[in-house]
Design a protein around this motif. Sequence first.
Motif, PDB file in Angstrom:
ATOM      1  N   PHE A 234      -7.816  -6.836 -67.683  1.00 24.12           N
ATOM      2  CA  PHE A 234      -8.180  -5.447 -67.971  1.00 24.12           C
ATOM      3  C   PHE A 234      -6.926  -4.603 -68.160  1.00 24.12           C
ATOM      4  O   PHE A 234      -6.862  -3.755 -69.054  1.00 24.12           O
ATOM      5  CB  PHE A 234      -9.045  -4.889 -66.836  1.00 24.12           C
ATOM      6  N   GLN A 235      -5.910  -4.829 -67.349  1.00 26.98           N
ATOM      7  CA  GLN A 235      -4.637  -4.117 -67.524  1.00 26.98           C
ATOM      8  C   GLN A 235      -4.045  -4.418 -68.905  1.00 26.98           C
ATOM      9  O   GLN A 235      -3.528  -3.521 -69.583  1.00 26.98           O
ATOM     10  CB  GLN A 235      -3.638  -4.534 -66.436  1.00 26.98           C
ATOM     11  N   GLU A 236      -4.116  -5.659 -69.316  1.00 21.82           N
ATOM     12  CA  GLU A 236      -3.609  -6.070 -70.624  1.00 21.82           C
ATOM     13  C   GLU A 236      -4.370  -5.367 -71.748  1.00 21.82           C
ATOM     14  O   GLU A 236      -3.777  -4.904 -72.730  1.00 21.82           O
ATOM     15  CB  GLU A 236      -3.738  -7.586 -70.759  1.00 21.82           C
ATOM     16  N   ASP A 237      -5.684  -5.257 -71.570  1.00 25.22           N
ATOM     17  CA  ASP A 237      -6.510  -4.569 -72.572  1.00 25.22           C
ATOM     18  C   ASP A 237      -6.133  -3.089 -72.674  1.00 25.22           C
ATOM     19  O   ASP A 237      -6.046  -2.535 -73.777  1.00 25.22           O
ATOM     20  CB  ASP A 237      -7.992  -4.704 -72.220  1.00 25.22           C
ATOM     21  N   LEU A 238      -5.932  -2.446 -71.525  1.00 26.84           N
ATOM     22  CA  LEU A 238      -5.531  -1.036 -71.527  1.00 26.84           C
ATOM     23  C   LEU A 238      -4.191  -0.855 -72.237  1.00 26.84           C
ATOM     24  O   LEU A 238      -4.000   0.088 -73.009  1.00 26.84           O
ATOM     25  CB  LEU A 238      -5.424  -0.519 -70.086  1.00 26.84           C
ATOM     26  N   ARG A 239      -3.269  -1.779 -71.976  1.00 23.04           N
ATOM     27  CA  ARG A 239      -1.951  -1.721 -72.617  1.00 23.04           C
ATOM     28  C   ARG A 239      -2.061  -1.864 -74.127  1.00 23.04           C
ATOM     29  O   ARG A 239      -1.507  -1.057 -74.885  1.00 23.04           O
ATOM     30  CB  ARG A 239      -1.073  -2.843 -72.047  1.00 23.04           C
ATOM     31  N   VAL A 244      -3.476   3.669 -71.909  1.00 22.10           N
ATOM     32  CA  VAL A 244      -2.528   4.195 -70.924  1.00 22.10           C
ATOM     33  C   VAL A 244      -1.146   4.278 -71.557  1.00 22.10           C
ATOM     34  O   VAL A 244      -0.904   3.692 -72.609  1.00 22.10           O
ATOM     35  CB  VAL A 244      -2.486   3.293 -69.667  1.00 22.10           C
ATOM     36  N   PRO A 245      -0.229   4.992 -70.927  1.00 23.38           N
ATOM     37  CA  PRO A 245       1.125   5.109 -71.492  1.00 23.38           C
ATOM     38  C   PRO A 245       1.859   3.772 -71.493  1.00 23.38           C
ATOM     39  O   PRO A 245       1.437   2.817 -70.834  1.00 23.38           O
ATOM     40  CB  PRO A 245       1.813   6.105 -70.555  1.00 23.38           C
ATOM     41  N   PRO A 246       2.980   3.719 -72.190  1.00 23.88           N
ATOM     42  CA  PRO A 246       3.827   2.521 -72.133  1.00 23.88           C
ATOM     43  C   PRO A 246       4.267   2.235 -70.701  1.00 23.88           C
ATOM     44  O   PRO A 246       4.297   3.120 -69.841  1.00 23.88           O
ATOM     45  CB  PRO A 246       5.026   2.892 -73.017  1.00 23.88           C
ATOM     46  N   ALA A 247       4.646   0.982 -70.462  1.00 24.19           N
ATOM     47  CA  ALA A 247       5.007   0.550 -69.116  1.00 24.19           C
ATOM     48  C   ALA A 247       6.133   1.376 -68.518  1.00 24.19           C
ATOM     49  O   ALA A 247       6.148   1.627 -67.305  1.00 24.19           O
ATOM     50  CB  ALA A 247       5.392  -0.930 -69.140  1.00 24.19           C
ATOM     51  N   GLY A 396      -1.159  -2.972 -51.648  1.00 23.72           N
ATOM     52  CA  GLY A 396      -1.174  -2.027 -52.768  1.00 23.72           C
ATOM     53  C   GLY A 396       0.071  -2.145 -53.625  1.00 23.72           C
ATOM     54  O   GLY A 396       0.003  -2.148 -54.865  1.00 23.72           O
ATOM     55  N   GLU A 397       1.227  -2.240 -52.965  1.00 27.32           N
ATOM     56  CA  GLU A 397       2.482  -2.366 -53.713  1.00 27.32           C
ATOM     57  C   GLU A 397       2.528  -3.668 -54.494  1.00 27.32           C
ATOM     58  O   GLU A 397       2.983  -3.710 -55.648  1.00 27.32           O
ATOM     59  CB  GLU A 397       3.658  -2.283 -52.741  1.00 27.32           C
ATOM     60  N   ILE A 398       2.056  -4.757 -53.896  1.00 25.92           N
ATOM     61  CA  ILE A 398       2.078  -6.058 -54.564  1.00 25.92           C
ATOM     62  C   ILE A 398       1.222  -6.028 -55.823  1.00 25.92           C
ATOM     63  O   ILE A 398       1.648  -6.463 -56.906  1.00 25.92           O
ATOM     64  CB  ILE A 398       1.597  -7.155 -53.600  1.00 25.92           C
ATOM     65  N   LEU A 399       0.006  -5.505 -55.712  1.00 28.21           N
ATOM     66  CA  LEU A 399      -0.893  -5.459 -56.862  1.00 28.21           C
ATOM     67  C   LEU A 399      -0.352  -4.545 -57.954  1.00 28.21           C
ATOM     68  O   LEU A 399      -0.439  -4.850 -59.145  1.00 28.21           O
ATOM     69  CB  LEU A 399      -2.282  -5.002 -56.413  1.00 28.21           C
ATOM     70  N   THR A 400       0.222  -3.426 -57.565  1.00 24.44           N
ATOM     71  CA  THR A 400       0.813  -2.501 -58.529  1.00 24.44           C
ATOM     72  C   THR A 400       1.991  -3.146 -59.253  1.00 24.44           C
ATOM     73  O   THR A 400       2.141  -3.023 -60.471  1.00 24.44           O
ATOM     74  CB  THR A 400       1.263  -1.214 -57.825  1.00 24.44           C
ATOM     75  N   HIS A 407       1.955  -5.105 -67.803  1.00 18.84           N
ATOM     76  CA  HIS A 407       2.156  -4.025 -68.786  1.00 18.84           C
ATOM     77  C   HIS A 407       3.473  -4.185 -69.533  1.00 18.84           C
ATOM     78  O   HIS A 407       3.565  -3.882 -70.728  1.00 18.84           O
ATOM     79  CB  HIS A 407       2.085  -2.664 -68.091  1.00 18.84           C
ATOM     80  N   PHE A 408       4.503  -4.669 -68.872  1.00 25.18           N
ATOM     81  CA  PHE A 408       5.788  -4.918 -69.532  1.00 25.18           C
ATOM     82  C   PHE A 408       5.775  -6.205 -70.353  1.00 25.18           C
ATOM     83  O   PHE A 408       6.698  -6.451 -71.133  1.00 25.18           O
ATOM     84  CB  PHE A 408       6.913  -5.009 -68.490  1.00 25.18           C
ATOM     85  N   GLY A 409       4.744  -7.036 -70.172  1.00 26.49           N
ATOM     86  CA  GLY A 409       4.677  -8.307 -70.871  1.00 26.49           C
ATOM     87  C   GLY A 409       5.532  -9.389 -70.235  1.00 26.49           C
ATOM     88  O   GLY A 409       5.783 -10.437 -70.838  1.00 26.49           O
ATOM     89  N   ARG A 410       5.969  -9.175 -69.003  1.00 23.83           N
ATOM     90  CA  ARG A 410       6.810 -10.157 -68.325  1.00 23.83           C
ATOM     91  C   ARG A 410       5.993 -11.329 -67.782  1.00 23.83           C
ATOM     92  O   ARG A 410       6.505 -12.426 -67.611  1.00 23.83           O
ATOM     93  CB  ARG A 410       7.580  -9.490 -67.185  1.00 23.83           C
ATOM     94  N   LEU A 411       4.711 -11.049 -67.465  1.00 22.61           N
ATOM     95  CA  LEU A 411       3.821 -12.085 -66.961  1.00 22.61           C
ATOM     96  C   LEU A 411       2.480 -12.009 -67.683  1.00 22.61           C
ATOM     97  O   LEU A 411       2.036 -10.920 -68.065  1.00 22.61           O
ATOM     98  CB  LEU A 411       3.580 -11.919 -65.458  1.00 22.61           C
TER      99      LEU A 411
END
Length: 429
Positions: A234-239, A244-247, A396-400, A407-411
């Motif tokens: 879902f995050q990938e779809d939003l990106r 949503v804004p750029p990463a 929370g920090e881990i999931l974020t 969002h950065f496309g690193r994973l």
Amino acid sequence: MILRALKSRTPKIAAVAAALALALSGCGGGAQPDAGGPVTLRFTWWGSDVRHKMTQELIDAFEAKNPNIKIEGEYGDWSGYWDKLATQVASQQAPDIIQMDLQYLGEYSKRGALLDLKEVDLSKFDKAAADAGKTPDGQFAVTAGMNALVVLANPSLVSASGVTLPGDQSWTWKDYGQTAADITAKGKAGTYGSGPVTGDASFNLWLRQHGKSLFTSDGKLGFDEADAKGFFEFQEDLRDAKSVPPASILTEEASAPLDQTGMATNKFALGWMWSNQLGALTKASGQALEIKRPPSTDGNAKSAQQYYKASQFWSASSRTKHPKEAQQFIDFLANSVEAGEIGLADRGIPGNSEVRAAITPKLSAVDAATASFIDDIADEVGDSPAVPPAGASPAGEILTRFSSDVHFGRLSPEEAAKKAIEELKSGLS
């Protein structure tokens, strides 16, 4: 704001969790009460100068009714609160009454540092509000104020885009993403349809709607890699849809003060927030922001598994020499209409339904809107989520962080899911 708040707490959470692992190992068992005579209770809380003055009014009101009990206040800001409390607990000098946060409740209760509040009356609390401070081992906290996860809408930005928002009782996650993408495409330059939809709060709602949970009542993860992969997709779809804004902007958002976030500066048309943030964001943005329900998987708000979250709790030390009087003070804070009229919505909307009804006419228009929303969703709220177990504080920090990597496309979503679960499990073990 959800992302920002969690990230700012992370170093403090890790430090306190480490301290508790050492400091609380010998806690529990309680202390023997002093025999007779006047009673003095120490009471600690965090907050602004306005909260400090208001809390002193609460103390004065209680002491006027209970002249044999004196309350000594100890307060400060969030940044130093938890280090100080951990040190006090380690040295067996814990305050009698403690303003507690959900992020730390599991840590303190599991290690025997908190009193089981059996004598506090919760009969007028909504069940979900009462259960928010309950673990399988006891009622170690009482809700000081209720929140709900909401989507705030900026009507000015929505109107400028010409996009019509779907009804919040029937929109789905797909509808949300597409609506946000349309607003980005058609709205003012430099504005975006949505702010970040990351962190443990939105993920937990996602999981609940898929029959899972962030944590189980026995202290384990309540989801698997496939569940996490779906959320990261879902995050990938939003990106990809530019919902949503750029990463890079999302990263800046993570550390921005509330009054400098995208919702506060009129950059985001939609934002995932806690309901009690409506007032501050309305003031900062200068806009009449509107509360909307978060989306659901099936377009039915009654099956969306919305939940009440305690903005803060009242707890008591297991080593207090005066457990009866400590619970008497907490009962006053939680159930007295007089206390409700003093505190109003400063710590969130009261969990006691009678107190909530009594103070609603006295609330500001913004706080009244929040209280009305809390009541409106009462028949849509599911069971209270399990209290995060010891070791869960950094979730929370881990999931974020792994959402950011997507969002950065690193994973890839699959890689992010695998790594996130490994890190979460490591913390719990």
